[in-house]
Design a protein around this motif. Structure first.
Motif, PDB file in Angstrom:
ATOM      1  N   GLN A 192      48.390   7.915-105.493  1.00  0.00           N
ATOM      2  CA  GLN A 192      47.781   6.697-104.987  1.00  0.00           C
ATOM      3  C   GLN A 192      48.671   6.208-103.856  1.00  0.00           C
ATOM      4  O   GLN A 192      49.887   6.297-103.941  1.00  0.00           O
ATOM      5  CB  GLN A 192      47.691   5.643-106.083  1.00  0.00           C
ATOM      6  N   ALA A 193      48.063   5.698-102.826  1.00  0.00           N
ATOM      7  CA  ALA A 193      48.832   5.300-101.653  1.00  0.00           C
ATOM      8  C   ALA A 193      48.529   3.859-101.282  1.00  0.00           C
ATOM      9  O   ALA A 193      47.532   3.291-101.734  1.00  0.00           O
ATOM     10  CB  ALA A 193      48.493   6.215-100.482  1.00  0.00           C
ATOM     11  N   ASN A 194      49.407   3.291-100.491  1.00  0.00           N
ATOM     12  CA  ASN A 194      49.079   2.021 -99.852  1.00  0.00           C
ATOM     13  C   ASN A 194      48.851   2.295 -98.367  1.00  0.00           C
ATOM     14  O   ASN A 194      48.859   3.456 -97.936  1.00  0.00           O
ATOM     15  CB  ASN A 194      50.163   0.964-100.104  1.00  0.00           C
ATOM     16  N   SER A 195      48.652   1.256 -97.595  1.00  0.00           N
ATOM     17  CA  SER A 195      48.313   1.461 -96.188  1.00  0.00           C
ATOM     18  C   SER A 195      49.437   2.146 -95.409  1.00  0.00           C
ATOM     19  O   SER A 195      49.199   2.766 -94.378  1.00  0.00           O
ATOM     20  CB  SER A 195      47.968   0.116 -95.531  1.00  0.00           C
ATOM     21  N   ASP A 196      50.680   2.070 -95.913  1.00  0.00           N
ATOM     22  CA  ASP A 196      51.815   2.706 -95.237  1.00  0.00           C
ATOM     23  C   ASP A 196      51.929   4.195 -95.544  1.00  0.00           C
ATOM     24  O   ASP A 196      52.498   4.950 -94.757  1.00  0.00           O
ATOM     25  CB  ASP A 196      53.128   2.020 -95.635  1.00  0.00           C
ATOM     26  N   THR A 197      51.434   4.621 -96.707  1.00  0.00           N
ATOM     27  CA  THR A 197      51.628   6.012 -97.140  1.00  0.00           C
ATOM     28  C   THR A 197      50.325   6.807 -97.213  1.00  0.00           C
ATOM     29  O   THR A 197      50.317   7.938 -97.706  1.00  0.00           O
ATOM     30  CB  THR A 197      52.314   6.049 -98.523  1.00  0.00           C
ATOM     31  N   SER A 198      49.239   6.243 -96.729  1.00  0.00           N
ATOM     32  CA  SER A 198      47.925   6.896 -96.870  1.00  0.00           C
ATOM     33  C   SER A 198      47.834   8.232 -96.135  1.00  0.00           C
ATOM     34  O   SER A 198      46.986   9.062 -96.457  1.00  0.00           O
ATOM     35  CB  SER A 198      46.815   5.961 -96.383  1.00  0.00           C
ATOM     36  N   SER A 199      48.729   8.459 -95.154  1.00  0.00           N
ATOM     37  CA  SER A 199      48.700   9.729 -94.413  1.00  0.00           C
ATOM     38  C   SER A 199      49.095  10.917 -95.294  1.00  0.00           C
ATOM     39  O   SER A 199      48.886  12.075 -94.910  1.00  0.00           O
ATOM     40  CB  SER A 199      49.651   9.656 -93.211  1.00  0.00           C
ATOM     41  N   LEU A 200      49.674  10.652 -96.471  1.00  0.00           N
ATOM     42  CA  LEU A 200      50.114  11.729 -97.366  1.00  0.00           C
ATOM     43  C   LEU A 200      49.019  12.217 -98.307  1.00  0.00           C
ATOM     44  O   LEU A 200      49.181  13.220 -98.987  1.00  0.00           O
ATOM     45  CB  LEU A 200      51.303  11.248 -98.205  1.00  0.00           C
ATOM     46  N   ILE A 201      47.897  11.487 -98.358  1.00  0.00           N
ATOM     47  CA  ILE A 201      46.790  11.870 -99.240  1.00  0.00           C
ATOM     48  C   ILE A 201      46.177  13.178 -98.742  1.00  0.00           C
ATOM     49  O   ILE A 201      46.072  13.428 -97.546  1.00  0.00           O
ATOM     50  CB  ILE A 201      45.726  10.756 -99.278  1.00  0.00           C
ATOM     51  N   LEU A 202      45.738  14.011 -99.673  1.00  0.00           N
ATOM     52  CA  LEU A 202      45.130  15.291 -99.314  1.00  0.00           C
ATOM     53  C   LEU A 202      43.844  15.092 -98.520  1.00  0.00           C
ATOM     54  O   LEU A 202      43.031  14.227 -98.837  1.00  0.00           O
ATOM     55  CB  LEU A 202      44.811  16.091-100.578  1.00  0.00           C
ATOM     56  N   SER A 203      43.655  15.928 -97.522  1.00  0.00           N
ATOM     57  CA  SER A 203      42.413  15.922 -96.748  1.00  0.00           C
ATOM     58  C   SER A 203      41.320  16.610 -97.565  1.00  0.00           C
ATOM     59  O   SER A 203      41.613  17.296 -98.550  1.00  0.00           O
ATOM     60  CB  SER A 203      42.618  16.684 -95.437  1.00  0.00           C
ATOM     61  N   PRO A 204      40.045  16.459 -97.189  1.00  0.00           N
ATOM     62  CA  PRO A 204      38.972  17.166 -97.914  1.00  0.00           C
ATOM     63  C   PRO A 204      39.205  18.675 -97.976  1.00  0.00           C
ATOM     64  O   PRO A 204      38.961  19.313 -99.011  1.00  0.00           O
ATOM     65  CB  PRO A 204      37.723  16.818 -97.096  1.00  0.00           C
ATOM     66  N   LYS A 205      39.707  19.235 -96.901  1.00  0.00           N
ATOM     67  CA  LYS A 205      39.995  20.676 -96.879  1.00  0.00           C
ATOM     68  C   LYS A 205      41.090  21.021 -97.880  1.00  0.00           C
ATOM     69  O   LYS A 205      41.006  22.025 -98.609  1.00  0.00           O
ATOM     70  CB  LYS A 205      40.415  21.093 -95.464  1.00  0.00           C
ATOM     71  N   GLU A 206      42.139  20.207 -97.922  1.00  0.00           N
ATOM     72  CA  GLU A 206      43.252  20.440 -98.852  1.00  0.00           C
ATOM     73  C   GLU A 206      42.821  20.241-100.302  1.00  0.00           C
ATOM     74  O   GLU A 206      43.287  20.946-101.207  1.00  0.00           O
ATOM     75  CB  GLU A 206      44.418  19.509 -98.502  1.00  0.00           C
ATOM     76  N   MET A 207      41.909  19.302-100.525  1.00  0.00           N
ATOM     77  CA  MET A 207      41.374  19.094-101.872  1.00  0.00           C
ATOM     78  C   MET A 207      40.653  20.345-102.371  1.00  0.00           C
ATOM     79  O   MET A 207      40.818  20.767-103.519  1.00  0.00           O
ATOM     80  CB  MET A 207      40.415  17.902-101.881  1.00  0.00           C
ATOM     81  N   LYS A 208      39.881  20.947-101.518  1.00  0.00           N
ATOM     82  CA  LYS A 208      39.153  22.168-101.883  1.00  0.00           C
ATOM     83  C   LYS A 208      40.123  23.319-102.131  1.00  0.00           C
ATOM     84  O   LYS A 208      39.927  24.131-103.033  1.00  0.00           O
ATOM     85  CB  LYS A 208      38.150  22.527-100.787  1.00  0.00           C
ATOM     86  N   GLU A 209      41.180  23.375-101.334  1.00  0.00           N
ATOM     87  CA  GLU A 209      42.207  24.406-101.514  1.00  0.00           C
ATOM     88  C   GLU A 209      42.918  24.218-102.859  1.00  0.00           C
ATOM     89  O   GLU A 209      43.183  25.188-103.590  1.00  0.00           O
ATOM     90  CB  GLU A 209      43.211  24.323-100.361  1.00  0.00           C
ATOM     91  N   LEU A 210      43.226  22.968-103.193  1.00  0.00           N
ATOM     92  CA  LEU A 210      43.859  22.670-104.482  1.00  0.00           C
ATOM     93  C   LEU A 210      42.933  23.022-105.635  1.00  0.00           C
ATOM     94  O   LEU A 210      43.375  23.557-106.662  1.00  0.00           O
ATOM     95  CB  LEU A 210      44.243  21.187-104.540  1.00  0.00           C
ATOM     96  N   LYS A 211      41.667  22.756-105.478  1.00  0.00           N
ATOM     97  CA  LYS A 211      40.674  23.084-106.516  1.00  0.00           C
ATOM     98  C   LYS A 211      40.697  24.587-106.821  1.00  0.00           C
ATOM     99  O   LYS A 211      40.745  24.999-107.991  1.00  0.00           O
ATOM    100  CB  LYS A 211      39.283  22.663-106.043  1.00  0.00           C
TER     101      LYS A 211
END
Length: 387
Positions: free
Chosen positions: A220-239
C-alpha cells in the motif's frame, strides 16, 4: 437470555463469547487482539514505508508510548480476556527504550505477544526476544545490495545481521524442540516493482532458516511512494510467476499466502482501475482495488480487534480508520471498548458496508476478508442450531 444463560452455564470461553456478541449485537468480553503502536522512530528507511521512506516528504515526529501507559493497557486487556497484544510501530518497535520490559510485563499477565520487526536488533539483545510468541520479520529483499536499497537506507551490512538473527532463532528452537516451540517466526515480504521477481529466492531463504510462514503483501502506498506500485504489466508477470511456483511446490499453499495474493491480482487485473487514491485524516493511500463477488460485506472486527495508533487514537480497524472511537490518553481502554461510540462503529461495520460507496471502498483491500467469511460461517451454524 436463553443464549447468554446457556453460555454462562458451560463456562464459555472468551472466543465463544465474542461469537455470541457478534450474533446478538452485544459485547460480553474484550477483543481477541489489541494492536498497539509503541513508537514512531526507525533505524531503516524502507522505500515502501508510509513514514520513513526516502520518498516521503514530511518527516515523522519521534514519539514513544510511556511504559506506564503500556502497563495500563495490558492490565485492562487481562481483565477483558484479550488473548494477544500485537506490538507494532510507525517505526521499529525494538528501538523503544522499554521494549523488553513491555514484553515481560505482557507475558507475566499471561497474554500472547506478537511483534513486527525488521530484526536488525543487536545479537546480544536477541535473547530477550525468546519470550515472544510470534515474531513477524519484514524482510523484503534477497541480497545485501537490494536490502540496502529497499530497506536499510544504503547499508548492505544489515542484511547479514538479519540473517544471523534468523539463524540464531532457528538454532535455539532446533536445540530445544521438545521444550520450546516459540518464538514462531514469520516473514513479511512487501511486493513492489523492485522485488516482485525475487519471491522464489525469498522462499529458498525461508526454507534454510525454518520459517513457518511467509506472508506476501502487495504494497500500500501514499502519494509519495505510489511510483513503487506494480504496473498492470508487472502484475500480470507476477501472476504467472506465482502460478508457476504453486504448480511446482504444493507446500507453498500451506506455508504462504500466495493463493490469496493470486486472487487479489486476478481481481485487480479485471478491474477498470488498478489502484485507487483514498484520502482520509491520517494519510493519502493508494491500494489495489479488488472486485468482489458481492459488495454486501459483513465485518466483525469490532468484536475481535482494537487498533491503537502512536497518538493513542483507538479504532476498530487498522485498514479503515474512519471511526475514531476514543483515545487512551483521555480514557482507559476498557472504557473505550464498552462505550456507545465503539458499539455504534461495530454495528456500522456489520450492517452498513457497501464497497460501491466511496466511503467504504478501502474495504476492498481488507486483509481480513477471509476472517470475516469464517465468522459468517460460524454464525450461520449458530443460527441453524437455534432456528
Amino acid at each position: 437470555m436463553e443464549f447468554i444463560e446457556r453460555y454462562q452455564k458451560y463456562n464459555a470461553s472468551p472466543e465463544s463469547l465474542r461469537l455470541l456478541g457478534a450474533y446478538l449485537d452485544k459485547v460480553f468480553v474484550g477483543p481477541r487482539c489489541v494492536k498497539l503502536h509503541v513508537n514512531s522512530f526507525c533505524n531503516f528507511k524502507c522505500v515502501f514505508c508510509w513514514y520513513h521512506s526516502k520518498f516521503v516528504k514530511k518527516s515523522k515526529k519521534k514519539k514513544a508510548l510511556p511504559f506506564e501507559k503500556f502497563k495500563e493497557i495490558v492490565d485492562d486487556s487481562r481483565i477483558m480476556g484479550v488473548e494477544q497484544i500485537s506490538i507494532l510501530g510507525e517505526g521499529e518497535p525494538t528501538l523503544h527504550p522499554d521494549i523488553f520490559k513491555m514484553i515481560k510485563y505482557a507475558k507475566k499477565s499471561d497474554i500472547r505477544v506478537m511483534i513486527d520487526t525488521n530484526l536488525s536488533i543487536h545479537p546480544k539483545h536477541l535473547k530477550h526476544m525468546l519470550e515472544i510468541d510470534l515474531i513477524r520479520v519484514n524482510l523484503s529483499a534477497v541480497s545485501p545490495k537490494k536490502h540496502g536499497f529497499l530497506q536499510a537506507g544504503g547499508s548492505d551490512k544489515m542484511f547479514y545481521r538479519v540473517l544471523k538473527n534468523l539463524k540464531f532463532l532457528y538454532e535455539i528452537k532446533s536445540k530445544n524442540k521438545l521444550k520450546l516451540n516459540k518464538p514462531v517466526v514469520h516473514i513479511v515480504y512487501i511486493l513492489n516493482k523492485y522485488n516482485f521477481k525475487d519471491i522464489d529466492k525469498m522462499l529458498k531463504i525461508c526454507s534454510k532458516f525454518g520459517i513457518e510462514y511467509v506472508e506476501f503483501k502487495l504494497m500500500q502506498a501514499n502519494s509519495d511512494t505510489s511510483s513503487l506500485i506494480l504496473s498492470p504489466k508487472e502484475m500480470k508477470e507476477l501472476k504467472l510467476l506465482i502460478e508457476k511456483l504453486l504448480k511446482a511446490q504444493r507446500e507453498y499453499k500451506y506455508r504462504t499466502n500466495l493463493y490469496e495474493v493470486l486472487d487479489i491480482i486476478k481481481r485487480s487485473i479485471n478491474c477498470d482501475r488498478k489502484t485507487v487514491q483514498f484520502e482520509n485524516a491520517c494519510y493519502n493511500r493508494f491500494f489495489y482495488l479488488n472486485t468482489l463477488a458481492s459488495n454486501n460485506i459483513r465485518c466483525y472486527t469490532g468484536w475481535y480487534y482494537v487498533h491503537i495508533d502512536i497518538n493513542g487514537n483507538v479504532f476498530p480497524c487498522c485498514n479503515h480508520q474512519q471511526f475514531l472511537v476514543g483515545n487512551i490518553y483521555r480514557n482507559r481502554l476498557i472504557e473505550i471498548w464498552n462505550s456507545d461510540k465503539f458499539h455504534q462503529a461495530r454495528i456500522k461495520y456489520k450492517y452498513e458496508i457497501n464497497t460501491d460507496n466511496d466511503f467504504w471502498i478501502e474495504c476492498r483491500y481488507c486483509p481480513l476478508i477471509k476472517f470475516n467469511k469464517e465468522i459468517d460461517k460460524k454464525l450461520q451454524r449458530l443460527r441453524n442450531k437455534n432456528v
